[in-house]
Design an enzyme around this catalytic site. Structure first.
Site, mmCIF file in Angstrom:
data_model
loop_
_atom_site.group_PDB
_atom_site.id
_atom_site.type_symbol
_atom_site.label_atom_id
_atom_site.label_comp_id
_atom_site.label_asym_id
_atom_site.label_seq_id
_atom_site.Cartn_x
_atom_site.Cartn_y
_atom_site.Cartn_z
ATOM 1 C CG ASP A 127 4.889 11.788 -2.102
ATOM 2 O OD1 ASP A 127 3.990 11.242 -1.436
ATOM 3 O OD2 ASP A 127 5.253 11.373 -3.213
ATOM 4 N NE ARG B 98 -3.712 7.191 1.551
ATOM 5 C CZ ARG B 98 -2.457 6.821 1.784
ATOM 6 N NH1 ARG B 98 -1.518 7.710 1.847
ATOM 7 N NH2 ARG B 98 -2.147 5.538 1.946
ATOM 8 C CG ASP C 28 7.835 7.541 -2.024
ATOM 9 O OD1 ASP C 28 7.841 7.824 -0.809
ATOM 10 O OD2 ASP C 28 6.796 7.549 -2.705
ATOM 11 N N GLY D 220 -0.462 7.399 4.840
ATOM 12 C CA GLY D 220 -0.500 6.031 5.384
ATOM 13 C C GLY D 220 0.344 5.965 6.651
HETATM 14 O O1 F6P Z 1 2.073 5.003 1.098
HETATM 15 C C1 F6P Z 1 1.972 3.851 1.868
HETATM 16 C C2 F6P Z 1 1.089 2.841 1.204
HETATM 17 O O2 F6P Z 1 1.018 1.703 2.030
HETATM 18 C C3 F6P Z 1 1.507 2.449 -0.219
HETATM 19 O O3 F6P Z 1 2.546 1.529 -0.246
HETATM 20 C C4 F6P Z 1 0.204 1.915 -0.756
HETATM 21 O O4 F6P Z 1 0.148 2.043 -2.161
HETATM 22 C C5 F6P Z 1 -0.820 2.807 -0.107
HETATM 23 O O5 F6P Z 1 -0.207 3.351 1.052
HETATM 24 C C6 F6P Z 1 -2.093 2.107 0.294
HETATM 25 O O6 F6P Z 1 -2.960 3.076 0.784
HETATM 26 P P1 F6P Z 1 -4.311 2.743 1.525
HETATM 27 O O7 F6P Z 1 -3.979 2.198 2.875
HETATM 28 O O8 F6P Z 1 -5.008 4.055 1.605
HETATM 29 O O9 F6P Z 1 -5.020 1.734 0.696
#
Ligand code: F6P
Length: 321
Positions: free
Chosen positions: A103, A72, A130, A11
């Protein structure tokens, strides 16, 4: 070290651009070519890269998101995908790869270093905060401020209508944003994944606390064991007849916006520090900030361990009811 690859992955987080800028400028000033790949690991697989120059990073220190894009990559999780990425890094004469992300990003970097022996270095960039081995990750401070601003606004309407609001914040399975935004906004309660939630106790507390108050705020971490804000509100509703309840999910607004001063500073310091680590022969590490010091830890430990918030803050919240 002649060519350093660079990705932002997972993200996006406010401050990633400040980090790209710092790495780019520092590399160019010491005769290294910084090669940015678009959209994280996917860009490496698909050979989408740019040799970054000074003009590419002009006026980006104040911008949210990431000029390189983030993703991702599902393909990168496969051995074949990583093989393609490795071949392309070799083809592009990349001597080391800097990966800015969370991570998941570090797990990818770890796999790359194990499978191809290329030096990798991780820089923590995630609003979730985290990552073990650092007090703060890039983006967390900005997200926290965005959340607090939103809660303050909801507080206005909660007070006007004598309502109890359940506000869901991000953080995946970590409660940093929830716990610290609750303290900083004066919320009445907070539910975080690191503590088992008790709906009956929550309803009892809210009734107690609501006496003489013009509304209450309950912060819910999205990863809480009792569910999200809507689910928790529905569970509390039958126990709180006569009260007006509402829920609000803050969502991706938390990931955007101009990075705070703290995030710009952290990103800039970590970017230059990461390049220095590579130059001094240190790699397969994650950089971090502990107190006033910049530190390193092994990438394995960053992948294996998750940082947890200071749970004594929960007691602080109770003391301030
Ligand atoms: O890791 C960052 C984050 O914003 C988390 O807080 C949240 O759970 C996730 O990414 C949301 O991911 P996406 O944008 O792929 O829905």
């Amino acid at each position: 070290m002649k060519r350093i690859g660079l990705i932002t992955s997972g993200g996006d987080a406010p401050g990633m651009n400040a980090c790209i800028r710092a790495i780019t400028k520092y590399c160019l000033n010491i005769g290294i070519v910084p090669v940015g790949y678009y959209d994280g690991y996917q860009g490496i697989i698909e050979k989408r890269s740019i040799e970054l120059n000074f003009s590419d990073v002009d006026n980006i220190i104040q911008q949210g998101g990431t000029i390189l894009g983030a993703a991702r990559s599902e393909e990168f999780r496969t051995v074949e995908g990583r093989k393609k990425a490795i071949d392309n890094l070799i083809l592009n004469n990349i001597d080391a790869l800097i990966c800015i992300g969370g991570d998941g990003t570090f797990a990818g970097a770890n796999a790359l270093s194990e499978e191809m022996n290329i030096p990798v270095i991780g820089i923590p960039g995630t609003i979730d905060n985290d990552i073990s081995g650092t007090d703060h990750s890039i983006g967390y401070d900005t997200a926290l401020n965005t959340v607090i601003e939103a809660i303050d606004k909801i507080r206005d309407t909660a007070s006007s209508h004598h309502r109890i609001f359940f506000i869901e914040v991000m953080g995946r399975n970590a409660g940093f944003i929830a716990l610290n935004s609750a303290i900083a906004s004066g919320a009445e309660s907070v539910l975080i994944p690191e503590e088992l939630s008790d709906i009956n106790a929550l309803a009892k507390d809210l009734k107690e606390q609501n006496k003489g108050k013009r509304g209450s705020i309950v912060i819910v971490a999205e990863g809480d064991d009792a569910g999200g804000a809507i689910e928790i509100m529905k569970k509390v509703e039958p126990l709180m007849e006569g009260y007006s309840l509402r829920s609000s999910i803050l969502g991706h607004i938390q990931r955007g916006g101009r990075p705070s001063a703290c995030d710009r500073l952290l990103a800039t310091k970590m970017g230059v520090f990461a390049v220095d680590q590579l130059l001094s022969g240190k790699y397969n590490i994650v950089v971090g900030a502990k107190g006033n010091d910049l530190v390193i830890s092994s990438i394995d430990s960053a992948v294996e361990n998750q940082s947890i918030p200071d749970l004594s803050m929960l007691k602080l919240l109770i003391k301030l009811r």
